[in-house]
Design an enzyme around this catalytic site. Sequence first.
Site, PDB file in Angstrom:
ATOM      1  N   ASP A 228     -28.698 -37.652  10.736  1.00  0.00           N
ATOM      2  CA  ASP A 228     -27.530 -37.797   9.885  1.00  0.00           C
ATOM      3  C   ASP A 228     -26.405 -37.065  10.639  1.00  0.00           C
ATOM      4  O   ASP A 228     -26.693 -36.178  11.451  1.00  0.00           O
ATOM      5  CB  ASP A 228     -27.803 -37.116   8.542  1.00  0.00           C
ATOM      6  CG  ASP A 228     -26.549 -36.962   7.726  1.00  0.00           C
ATOM      7  OD1 ASP A 228     -26.090 -37.953   7.171  1.00  0.00           O
ATOM      8  OD2 ASP A 228     -26.016 -35.830   7.673  1.00  0.00           O
TER       9      ASP A 228
ATOM     10  N   ASP B 221     -22.585 -36.072   9.460  1.00  0.00           N
ATOM     11  CA  ASP B 221     -21.803 -35.054   8.766  1.00  0.00           C
ATOM     12  C   ASP B 221     -22.739 -34.118   7.993  1.00  0.00           C
ATOM     13  O   ASP B 221     -23.584 -34.570   7.232  1.00  0.00           O
ATOM     14  CB  ASP B 221     -20.823 -35.738   7.797  1.00  0.00           C
ATOM     15  CG  ASP B 221     -19.721 -34.798   7.364  1.00  0.00           C
ATOM     16  OD1 ASP B 221     -18.859 -34.501   8.188  1.00  0.00           O
ATOM     17  OD2 ASP B 221     -19.765 -34.332   6.203  1.00  0.00           O
TER      18      ASP B 221
HETATM   19  N1  PLP Z   1     -18.828 -41.672   3.930  1.00  0.00           N
HETATM   20  C1  PLP Z   1     -17.692 -41.234   4.484  1.00  0.00           C
HETATM   21  C2  PLP Z   1     -16.436 -41.972   4.257  1.00  0.00           C
HETATM   22  C3  PLP Z   1     -17.669 -40.080   5.262  1.00  0.00           C
HETATM   23  O1  PLP Z   1     -16.517 -39.663   5.816  1.00  0.00           O
HETATM   24  C4  PLP Z   1     -18.881 -39.387   5.449  1.00  0.00           C
HETATM   25  C5  PLP Z   1     -18.894 -38.193   6.269  1.00  0.00           C
HETATM   26  O2  PLP Z   1     -18.029 -37.992   7.120  1.00  0.00           O
HETATM   27  C6  PLP Z   1     -20.049 -39.886   4.869  1.00  0.00           C
HETATM   28  C7  PLP Z   1     -19.988 -41.026   4.121  1.00  0.00           C
HETATM   29  C8  PLP Z   1     -21.377 -39.233   5.068  1.00  0.00           C
HETATM   30  O3  PLP Z   1     -21.768 -39.399   6.392  1.00  0.00           O
HETATM   31  P1  PLP Z   1     -23.208 -38.928   6.883  1.00  0.00           P
HETATM   32  O4  PLP Z   1     -24.189 -39.948   6.423  1.00  0.00           O
HETATM   33  O5  PLP Z   1     -23.061 -38.867   8.371  1.00  0.00           O
HETATM   34  O6  PLP Z   1     -23.427 -37.593   6.294  1.00  0.00           O
HETATM   35 CA    CA Z   2     -24.728 -35.914   5.771  1.00  0.00          CA
END
Ligand code: PLP
Ligand code: CA
Length: 305
Positions: free
Chosen positions: A27, A29
Amino acid sequence: TPSPKYITGDKAAINEFIDKFDTFLFDCDGVLWSGDHVFEGVPETIRMLKAKGKRTVFVTNNSTKSRQDYLKKLSNLHIPCEKEDVFGSSYSAAVYISRILKQPPGKNKVFVIGEAGVEAELAAEGIPCIGGTDEKFRRDVAPEDFQGLADGSLLDPEVGVVLCGLDFHINYLKLSTALHYLRKGAVFLATNTDSTLPMHHSFFMGAGSCMIPLEYASGQKPLELGKPSQAMMDAVEGKFQLDRSRTCMIGDRLNTDIKFGIEGKLGGTLHVLTGVHKKEDWDKEDAVAVPAYYADQLSDLGLVA
Ligand code: PLP
Ligand code: CA
């Protein structure tokens, strides 16, 4: 369910953990970075895993960016990556539409609630779309819109799919237009259904929260294509020829990442405490998913480097 094994600071446990897997799904973020701030030691950790011959794949629910945008972000943050290693929910949706849904010509246009990342991935799969970032839909609803939507004159007869992701310009006109397509039988898809978007140590409206009004108004539930949807896991498996038993999902959110790994019957899941969910969240009676391992942060794996 057995409690997760805590591996921070335990060299033997970390070695055993790393040896168990050939592929790590990350993953982004909350695991690699928070917003534009990369966590200390992350680039080195990814480099160490690659040096050990591990495959590293970046699986994000962020639909606002394309794979190309992600590649740029990863390389700006000095995380080693190739475009092929990025798998986002907008790409997952585009692949699903073009290769599995296969709408007939004349019904293959997609009405998008979302940002440029969704449009770019649809375009890369050769799928026409409307809505999205088009300024025509980024405005207040006008009295004529009600009439035009009701009599169909404002609707494109070629639209056969409504795809909903996070849209920073969501408004009444877009939602009502999407509702009309759904009522006419369009297939309802969602890039992801994250309730919130964590930023600046706070929580903002996520893609799922943009989508819920449409679910409520239409009485239909979308097919989700981001984590934890197994449609995404199948697409990742197909693309990377995964041996699921030798693959580990690393995440910070129990209801998306960890659930994704468990339902996909991966060999393991690792939860890191740098993002949304904390230890209390899986200790609860009604925890949605419990990881197999947990660590304070991703760079704790670097203890073996
Ligand atoms: N959706 C958006 C628009 C985001 O900006 C983020 C994180 O930056 C996420 C979802 C979640 O991303 P991840 O699945 O990498 O945690
Ligand atoms: Ca995440």
